[in-house]
Scaffold this active site. Structure first.
Site, PDB file in Angstrom:
ATOM      1  N   SER A 279       0.803  -1.216   0.000  1.00  0.00           N
ATOM      2  CA  SER A 279       0.000   0.000   0.000  1.00  0.00           C
ATOM      3  C   SER A 279       0.843   1.277   0.000  1.00  0.00           C
ATOM      4  CB  SER A 279      -0.939   0.026   1.211  1.00  0.00           C
ATOM      5  OG  SER A 279      -0.238   0.329   2.393  1.00  0.00           O
TER       6      SER A 279
ATOM      7  N   LYS B 101       1.412   3.996   7.490  1.00  0.00           N
ATOM      8  CA  LYS B 101       0.649   4.845   6.585  1.00  0.00           C
ATOM      9  C   LYS B 101       1.088   6.307   6.747  1.00  0.00           C
ATOM     10  CE  LYS B 101      -2.288   1.891   4.720  1.00  0.00           C
ATOM     11  NZ  LYS B 101      -1.535   0.710   5.157  1.00  0.00           N
TER      12      LYS B 101
END
Length: 229
Positions: free
Chosen positions: A150, A188
């Site tokens: 991701s 993230k």
């Protein structure tokens, strides 16, 4: 080495098998461990399978078999609810120590972290890794292995090792190790949006997730990246 949640789930399944001869349902497991969703149970069972403690029997609903128990487990122990307070950081192990060959700084490798769908936080000081001194600034640091894709558009690939500076604060735009709901850790980009916190992927295949500030705890900020070719 098992996390507290993994240990509690294994012992809960073991106790239920002894009492009733059948494993508990996923709903019962979720309630027993105080989790918010069954997806957390799926991740725990997968982790127990990978570590050789549990086996799912094919073509049979709710079929679980205990392969072994942890050495320190009492056979009849019942898991305590809501006692797991995980952290990717382990005590003072992140304090810098000179490498024996004086060519780098040793920092603890604390396991794997998701750059994808969040996975369970891992507390496992499995080994030390040597980091070039010019990559390491002041403060405590630790290393994590990346699992997932991701963050590929930020140059962070599956299998990379990231160097993390231990801190519980971050600026909007920093890439952080975030603990979600005290259960799952992920890497993230953090964005502050009013009273909310967004965890933003660097891959259009993954959606940005929005949380209230009480659901996110920053564990560290990205300080460096190592890759083997």
């Amino acid at each position: 080495m098992l996390t507290s949640k993994q240990h509690d789930l294994l012992m809960f399944i073991h106790e239920r098998l002894k009492e009733a001869g059948v494993p508990p349902s996923f709903e019962e497991m979720k309630e027993a461990l105080g989790l918010k969703s069954k997806s957390g149970i799926h991740r725990l069972i997968t982790a127990l399978e990978e570590r050789g403690f549990l086996r799912r029997l094919p073509h049979r609903a709710r079929a679980l078999e205990i392969i072994k128990l942890p050495d320190d487990s009492a056979a009849g122990a019942r898991p305590a609810k809501n006692t797991f307070n995980p952290s990717v950081i382990e005590g003072s192990l992140g304090k810098l120590r000179p490498a024996n060959d004086e060519s780098g700084i040793l920092v603890p490798m604390m396991g794997r972290i998701a750059a994808g769908v969040p996975i369970e936080a891992i507390q496992d000081h499995s080994r030390d890794v040597s980091i070039p001194p010019d990559m390491v600034g002041r403060g405590e640091h630790f290393a994590l292995e990346i699992a997932g894709d991701s963050m590929i558009n930020a140059g962070i690939l599956d299998g990379d090792t990231v160097l993390i500076k231990k801190t519980n604060t971050a600026r909007s735009g920093d890439i952080v190790v975030a603990l979600v709901d005290n259960e799952e850790a992920t890497l993230k980009r953090l964005r502050k949006k009013g009273d909310s916190i967004a965890l933003e992927a660097a891959n259009p295949a993954y959606e940005t997730r929005i949380f209230g500030p009480d659901r996110i705890a920053v564990q560290g900020v990205l300080a460096g990246l190592l890759r083997r070719y």
